[in-house]
Design an enzyme around this catalytic site. Structure first.
Site, PDB file in Angstrom:
ATOM      1  N   TRP A   1     -11.640  -6.328  -1.426  1.00  0.00           N
ATOM      2  CA  TRP A   1     -10.282  -6.698  -1.005  1.00  0.00           C
ATOM      3  C   TRP A   1     -10.092  -8.201  -1.276  1.00  0.00           C
ATOM      4  O   TRP A   1      -9.215  -8.583  -2.044  1.00  0.00           O
ATOM      5  CB  TRP A   1     -10.062  -6.346   0.474  1.00  0.00           C
ATOM      6  CG  TRP A   1      -9.554  -4.954   0.665  1.00  0.00           C
ATOM      7  CD1 TRP A   1      -8.301  -4.604   1.064  1.00  0.00           C
ATOM      8  CD2 TRP A   1     -10.250  -3.712   0.463  1.00  0.00           C
ATOM      9  NE1 TRP A   1      -8.173  -3.234   1.108  1.00  0.00           N
ATOM     10  CE2 TRP A   1      -9.345  -2.665   0.746  1.00  0.00           C
ATOM     11  CE3 TRP A   1     -11.541  -3.372   0.043  1.00  0.00           C
ATOM     12  CZ2 TRP A   1      -9.707  -1.314   0.642  1.00  0.00           C
ATOM     13  CZ3 TRP A   1     -11.892  -2.040  -0.053  1.00  0.00           C
ATOM     14  CH2 TRP A   1     -10.989  -1.040   0.233  1.00  0.00           C
TER      15      TRP A   1
ATOM     16  N   GLU B   1      -2.470   9.131  -0.832  1.00  0.00           N
ATOM     17  CA  GLU B   1      -3.455   8.177  -0.312  1.00  0.00           C
ATOM     18  C   GLU B   1      -4.848   8.806  -0.238  1.00  0.00           C
ATOM     19  O   GLU B   1      -5.854   8.126  -0.424  1.00  0.00           O
ATOM     20  CB  GLU B   1      -3.025   7.726   1.092  1.00  0.00           C
ATOM     21  CG  GLU B   1      -3.998   6.771   1.757  1.00  0.00           C
ATOM     22  CD  GLU B   1      -3.463   6.227   3.080  1.00  0.00           C
ATOM     23  OE1 GLU B   1      -2.528   6.837   3.641  1.00  0.00           O
ATOM     24  OE2 GLU B   1      -3.973   5.193   3.529  1.00  0.00           O
TER      25      GLU B   1
ATOM     26  N   ARG C   1       5.409   4.378   6.016  1.00  0.00           N
ATOM     27  CA  ARG C   1       4.985   4.353   7.419  1.00  0.00           C
ATOM     28  C   ARG C   1       5.042   2.932   7.985  1.00  0.00           C
ATOM     29  O   ARG C   1       5.521   1.996   7.327  1.00  0.00           O
ATOM     30  CB  ARG C   1       3.585   4.945   7.549  1.00  0.00           C
ATOM     31  CG  ARG C   1       2.503   4.113   6.901  1.00  0.00           C
ATOM     32  CD  ARG C   1       1.117   4.700   7.201  1.00  0.00           C
ATOM     33  NE  ARG C   1       0.087   3.941   6.529  1.00  0.00           N
ATOM     34  CZ  ARG C   1      -0.892   4.469   5.804  1.00  0.00           C
ATOM     35  NH1 ARG C   1      -0.937   5.773   5.609  1.00  0.00           N
ATOM     36  NH2 ARG C   1      -1.804   3.695   5.262  1.00  0.00           N
ATOM     37  N   ASP C   2       4.496   2.754   9.159  1.00  0.00           N
ATOM     38  CA  ASP C   2       4.538   1.456   9.851  1.00  0.00           C
ATOM     39  C   ASP C   2       3.473   0.508   9.295  1.00  0.00           C
ATOM     40  O   ASP C   2       2.602   0.051  10.025  1.00  0.00           O
ATOM     41  CB  ASP C   2       4.335   1.689  11.358  1.00  0.00           C
ATOM     42  CG  ASP C   2       3.100   2.537  11.643  1.00  0.00           C
ATOM     43  OD1 ASP C   2       2.406   2.945  10.678  1.00  0.00           O
ATOM     44  OD2 ASP C   2       2.815   2.790  12.825  1.00  0.00           O
ATOM     45  N   GLU C   3       3.516   0.266   7.996  1.00  0.00           N
ATOM     46  CA  GLU C   3       2.498  -0.566   7.375  1.00  0.00           C
ATOM     47  C   GLU C   3       3.116  -1.365   6.218  1.00  0.00           C
ATOM     48  O   GLU C   3       3.489  -2.495   6.395  1.00  0.00           O
ATOM     49  CB  GLU C   3       1.314   0.302   6.933  1.00  0.00           C
ATOM     50  CG  GLU C   3       0.094  -0.535   6.603  1.00  0.00           C
ATOM     51  CD  GLU C   3      -1.211   0.237   6.744  1.00  0.00           C
ATOM     52  OE1 GLU C   3      -1.207   1.426   7.069  1.00  0.00           O
ATOM     53  OE2 GLU C   3      -2.264  -0.388   6.512  1.00  0.00           O
TER      54      GLU C   3
ATOM     55  N   HIS D   1       0.889   6.203  -2.428  1.00  0.00           N
ATOM     56  CA  HIS D   1      -0.088   5.113  -2.373  1.00  0.00           C
ATOM     57  C   HIS D   1      -0.609   4.889  -3.785  1.00  0.00           C
ATOM     58  O   HIS D   1      -1.129   5.815  -4.386  1.00  0.00           O
ATOM     59  CB  HIS D   1      -1.256   5.598  -1.503  1.00  0.00           C
ATOM     60  CG  HIS D   1      -1.572   4.736  -0.338  1.00  0.00           C
ATOM     61  ND1 HIS D   1      -0.740   4.615   0.738  1.00  0.00           N
ATOM     62  CD2 HIS D   1      -2.656   3.951  -0.071  1.00  0.00           C
ATOM     63  CE1 HIS D   1      -1.315   3.804   1.636  1.00  0.00           C
ATOM     64  NE2 HIS D   1      -2.469   3.376   1.156  1.00  0.00           N
TER      65      HIS D   1
ATOM     66  N   ASP E   1      -6.180  -2.424  -2.782  1.00  0.00           N
ATOM     67  CA  ASP E   1      -5.290  -1.520  -3.507  1.00  0.00           C
ATOM     68  C   ASP E   1      -4.736  -2.212  -4.759  1.00  0.00           C
ATOM     69  O   ASP E   1      -4.756  -1.663  -5.854  1.00  0.00           O
ATOM     70  CB  ASP E   1      -4.104  -1.092  -2.626  1.00  0.00           C
ATOM     71  CG  ASP E   1      -4.507  -0.642  -1.229  1.00  0.00           C
ATOM     72  OD1 ASP E   1      -5.406  -1.260  -0.636  1.00  0.00           O
ATOM     73  OD2 ASP E   1      -3.901   0.314  -0.716  1.00  0.00           O
TER      74      ASP E   1
ATOM     75  N   ASP F   1       0.830  -1.212   0.000  1.00  0.00           N
ATOM     76  CA  ASP F   1       0.000   0.000   0.000  1.00  0.00           C
ATOM     77  C   ASP F   1       0.855   1.248   0.000  1.00  0.00           C
ATOM     78  O   ASP F   1       0.524   2.233  -0.641  1.00  0.00           O
ATOM     79  CB  ASP F   1      -0.970  -0.003   1.193  1.00  0.00           C
ATOM     80  CG  ASP F   1      -0.258  -0.092   2.539  1.00  0.00           C
ATOM     81  OD1 ASP F   1       0.859  -0.632   2.597  1.00  0.00           O
ATOM     82  OD2 ASP F   1      -0.833   0.375   3.542  1.00  0.00           O
TER      83      ASP F   1
HETATM   84  C1  BGC Z   1      -4.113   0.964   3.807  1.00  0.00           C
HETATM   85  C2  BGC Z   1      -4.993   0.918   2.610  1.00  0.00           C
HETATM   86  C3  BGC Z   1      -5.849  -0.305   2.754  1.00  0.00           C
HETATM   87  C4  BGC Z   1      -6.755   0.042   3.897  1.00  0.00           C
HETATM   88  C5  BGC Z   1      -7.849  -0.908   4.147  1.00  0.00           C
HETATM   89  C6  BGC Z   1      -5.010   1.238   4.971  1.00  0.00           C
HETATM   90  O1  BGC Z   1      -4.326   1.347   6.148  1.00  0.00           O
HETATM   91  O2  BGC Z   1      -3.104   1.874   3.683  1.00  0.00           O
HETATM   92  O3  BGC Z   1      -4.404   1.191   1.453  1.00  0.00           O
HETATM   93  O4  BGC Z   1      -6.476  -0.765   1.657  1.00  0.00           O
HETATM   94  O5  BGC Z   1      -6.030   0.294   5.076  1.00  0.00           O
HETATM   95  O6  BGC Z   1      -8.956  -0.209   4.306  1.00  0.00           O
END
Ligand code: BGC
Length: 910
Positions: free
Chosen positions: A570, A781, A509-511, A798, A518, A505
């Site tokens: 998703w 994003e 960041r912390d992800e 994003h 996406d 995504d």
């Molecule tokens: C992500 C998104 C992802 C979403 C889910 C976010 O934190 O960055 O791109 O699809 O969460 O709703």
């Protein structure tokens, strides 16, 4: 002279003798020209015709595969001689020769026959090499350093010296590591990969890499160093910082195989004879940064003062430190399954590696005394290389990474949430300077703030190294509209930044997770920009690896952080992505392998929907939340219907897939199911009185319209609902990142192309142009990333909203895959000039070669150049307005549509 020329021209080409057609070119095995280390036992071979004549077509081919180059040169296909096969297939022809052995290298070439039955010359030779096909080929064991555990565990270094008495004819390293590893042989990096072995669902499979080190080994002593870091395996991922596959020890499995001229071979594999120590990397974490203390570097050899100890074998389930969850028994079982000797689940890497693809030079400022800010002018993912011309022993340099700046010019890290994104380097004080780059992470950034320098830096002090999964570029787009061109470039950079072994995504960041919504929304755009077949195809296998036993899939793959079942739009990535790849690449094997996982997901939804009052699927958490909906929109739409709309779509895609794979019963069954859910959807969510879908927003209409729910007779009305709503919003969209992908294509198809262009080139909020006009160099994003709280969920890199680029290629230039001939065997060229656009030039590397659609307007006239690669054909739809006619080669074209074979065509429209 003139008569001779005339005479030559008059002789029909064939009568001149057997001048063969040009040889086939761009040979590929699977996704590469010459893959080293394949474990597909039936690899697929592809080539392109070099013929440039109109209607060039292949009518037959012959493939020769030989065990050595001399045999191939003598046309002896001792491994496989396909014979002359009457076929127009030139993409993904499955190998059908003798069984391939571990480590076997074979050489191949192909010759083709054209539309007149005339043979080509043999293609140039190519090769591929098999990797280790059998578990028993692995002689090494997983090794590491006992007790090197922690959150994250400390980086270690493993070393082995070995002596050669003769030069090998061939030397390979097969290697993998958990977390991530790098190898150095005799002081030089092995290969050019970053963050190997890449990210997979490690509990199911781990990739290994194969490197050719023939030129890197020498007679005498050789030293092999492996460095290990945490990366995805043990950094602790996710916003709560919590998800680790393991707390250590980090481990490596490697095997050097040396073949000598006398036919003997030698293996040097990871075992108890290796030595290990803590590496100079005192801390490494994918999000937080890497700390390197150059004073801790080991001297050559095994100086006892350097802390070398014997390696520990980790190929057993009794090692207590690896954590797979909270249940010790399950941990032990998982660990046994993964690491036990003989049960090693390692698979040859299936996607391109992460590589360094570009370097960037910064501009330097000094917003506060001693705080230098390097601006690379571009948001991207990667690392930096620090170069110190003068340094002192123990000097500490700190590098802080950010996408943004504060007003005072210092870096703004607030939107990275808990990710510290800070590297540290402690110098050894080498006279003449020193250089450093981190090994086990990447950052998403445009700016770096550096402190601790003893000299004023310049643009050479820090170099930006752009890293990403090295997918070959495929598309090129440019137009007379500078704004579109900038959005296009921003989108390209965003794809690059989010191709990190997994489509992520965001990179900062912390992800940085493989979010399904996406990726499925962006997949067609991704495919226009890069050859993502290998990359996304591998990710489809990650989704399948992580699938729950009841059939549902997870929101994020490889699975982590977020529980299942996945939410509408998703979870459906498991159907949408394989189907998209099939459309763009004709890759049937992806459909074959994804079929059962796809079916299990669809069946999960269908079963679940029998428990619902209206017999239609929706997601619910039981307290009124129906999933992510049309995520981060301007105007929210009801989320509940999205489950039903995607249920229809995924059932239909499953039916289509079944038809392709010859599963007639399933094709019928799921097509009927799609029809049934369509009716239920319309009964439930369509308001006849208002002639509108529940919610009445742009997204509420776009989803059923795009996902096959709206009956043909209603399509114009539903598109009109969308158009009316846009006009009400002063020509602005209100969609989130699911419906935004659908918006412009549906408008253009329904006769609202001018409106689509207005939305596409809008510069005020909310719009793509607003981002570009407000300093974006990658896709944001949020439509209002500039206004939202910086410390929240607010990435500037994003790819979801980048899905707009699908419309650039598919509608402005008009190049689209045609379901009638997947993989661009047949395609569509239907350019749609619009508004103040004077020209559009687009090209796309199809599996058959380059396709082009480029048009230019001059007053009332329009020229259109179309290129159709050999062995493919296209349906060209001319953009004729009332009263206009087209000429091709000076002759009038009848009608608006024509199907053309290969060639270059220039249309004049007046
Ligand atoms: C992500 C998104 C992802 C979403 C889910 C976010 O934190 O960055 O791109 O699809 O969460 O709703």
């Amino acid at each position: 002279m003139q008569t001779v020329l005339l005479f030559l021209v008059l002789i029909p080409a064939l009568a001149l003798g057997q001048t063969a057609d040009p040889a086939p070119k761009n040979l590929k095995c699977e996704h590469e020209a010459h893959p080293l280390g394949l474990d597909e036992t039936k690899p697929r071979l592809s080539w392109q015709s070099a013929a440039t004549n109109r209607n060039a077509r292949q009518t037959a081919y012959q493939i020769l595969v030989s065990s050595d180059q001399q045999k191939l040169a003598a046309n002896q296909g001792d491994v496989w001689d396909s014979g002359k096969i009457t076929s127009d297939q030139s993409v993904f022809v499955e190998y059908a020769g003798k069984p391939l052995r571990s480590r076997q290298r074979v050489f191949w070439k192909v010759k083709t026959w054209d539309e007149r039955g005339k043979p080509s010359a043999w293609s140039p030779m190519e090769w591929w090499e098999m990797a280790l096909l059998d578990k028993t080929d692995w002689k090494g064991e997983w090794i590491g350093m006992a007790g090197a555990v922690g959150k994250p565990p400390r980086s270690v270094q493993a070393r082995k010296a070995f002596t050669l008495t003769q030069k090998p004819t061939r030397a390979r390293i097969y290697a993998t590591g958990l977390g991530s590893y790098t190898l150095n042989l005799n002081g030089k990096k092995v290969g050019n990969d970053f963050l190997a072995p890449g990210w997979t669902d490690y509990l199911r499979k781990v990739f290994y890499q194969t490197y050719d080190i023939t030129d890197q080994v020498s007679v005498g002593e050789n030293t092999l160093d492996a460095w290990l870091g945490s990366a995805w395996w043990s950094s602790g991922l996710g916003w709560s910082g919590g998800f680790s596959y393991s707390d250590g020890p980090l481990r490596v499995l490697a095997q050097v195989v040396l073949d000598f001229p006398d036919g003997t071979s030698q293996i040097v594999a990871t075992d108890g004879s290796w030595k290990v120590r803590f590496s100079p990397i005192t801390y490494d974490h994918l999000y937080h940064g890497e700390h390197y203390d150059a004073r801790l570097e080991a001297k050559p050899g095994f100086d006892p003062n350097d802390g070398w100890v014997n390696a520990t074998l980790l190929s057993n389930a009794s090692n207590p430190t690896t954590l797979f969850g909270n249940d010790p028994a399950a941990n032990a079982a998982n660990e046994a399954a993964l690491f036990n000797q003989g049960a090693v689940k390692v698979v040859a890497q299936q996607e391109p590696s992460i590589r360094l693809t570009e370097t960037l030079m910064p501009k330097v400022s000094e917003p506060k005394p001693g705080r230098y800010v390097f601006d690379f002018g571009q948001n991207f993912a990667g690392i930096t290389r620090l170069k110190l011309t003068k340094s002192q022993y123990g000097q500490r340099i700190r590098l802080r990474y950010a996408e943004l700046l504060h007003d005072d010019g210092t870096v703004a890290q607030e939107n990275l949430r808990s990710a510290l994104a800070t590297d540290e380097y402690i110098a050894r004080g080498t006279r003449g300077g020193e250089e450093w780059e981190p090994r086990f992470l990447y950052h998403g950034f445009r700016y770096v703030e550096v402190t601790g320098l003893s000299e004023k830096p310049d643009s050479r002090t820090l170099t930006g190294l752009v890293l990403h999964t090295d997918t070959p570029p495929t598309g090129q787009f440019t137009s007379s509209n500078d704004l579109l061109n900038r959005i296009y470039q921003n989108c390209r950079w965003t794809l690059r930044s989010n191709s990190m072994s997994v489509p992520t995504d965001c990179p900062q960041r912390d992800e940085r997770l493989g979010w399904m919504g996406d990726a499925q929304i962006f997949a067609p755009t991704g495919a226009y920009l890069m050859d993502i077949d290998g990359f996304f195809g591998k990710w489809v296998s990650d989704i399948a690896d992580s699938q729950h036993s009841t059939g549902y899939v997870y929101d994020v793959n490889p699975k982590m952080v977020v529980g299942g079942p996945s939410k509408p739009a998703w979870g459906d990535a498991i159907a949408v992505v394989p189907w998209t790849l099939y459309q763009f690449y004709g890759d049937k094997r992806i459909l074959e392998r994804a079929y059962e996982p796809m079916k299990r997901w669809v069946q999960y939804m269908n079963d679940d929907s029998t428990t619902r009052r209206h017999g239609l699927y929706h997601f619910t958490n039981g307290s009124g939340w129906y999933g992510y909906g049309d995520w981060v929109p301007v105007k929210a739409s009801p989320s509940k219907p999205i489950g039903g709309a995607y249920q229809v779509y995924s059932n239909q895609l499953l039916a289509n897939t079944a038809a392709v794979l010859g599963k007639a019963d399933d094709a019928t069954k799921y097509a009927a199911a799609a029809k049934q859910y369509t009716d239920r959807y319309n009964a439930l969510y369509f308001n006849e009185k208002e002639v509108n879908y529940l919610g009445k927003t742009q997204a509420a209409n776009l989803m059923p319209l795009s996902l096959g729910v709206v009956p043909d007779a209603m399509k114009a009305q539903i598109a009109k609902n969308v158009a009316d709503d846009i006009r009400k919003a002063d020509n602005h969209l209100t969609t989130g990142f699911i419906a935004s992908q659908m918006l412009l294509p549906r408008l253009s198809e329904a006769g609202y192309h001018d409106l689509a262009y207005q939305v596409a080139t809008q510069k005020t909020y909310p719009s793509w142009g607003y981002m570009a006009e407000n300093g974006a160099t990658t896709m944001w994003e949020l439509w209002n990333s500039d206004k939202e709280k910086p410390e929240g969920m607010n990435s500037r890199n994003h790819f979801s909203y980048g899905s707009v680029v699908e419309w650039y290629f598919g509608y402005l230039a008009g190049i689209r895959p045609d379901p009638a001939g997947p993989g661009f065997k047949k395609f569509i060229v239907a350019p749609q000039p619009v508004g103040d656009l004077n020209f559009v030039k687009a090209s796309y590397q199809t599996p058959y070669g380059e396709a082009v659609s480029s048009w230019e307007k001059t007053d009332a006239d329009l020229t259109l150049n179309v290129v159709i690669p050999a062995n493919s054909s296209a349906r060209v739809v001319l953009p004729l307005t009332a009263g206009q006619a087209a000429k091709l080669d000076g002759k009038a074209v009848k009608g608006k549509e024509l199907t053309l074979g290969a060639g270059r065509y220039r249309f004049e429209i007046r």
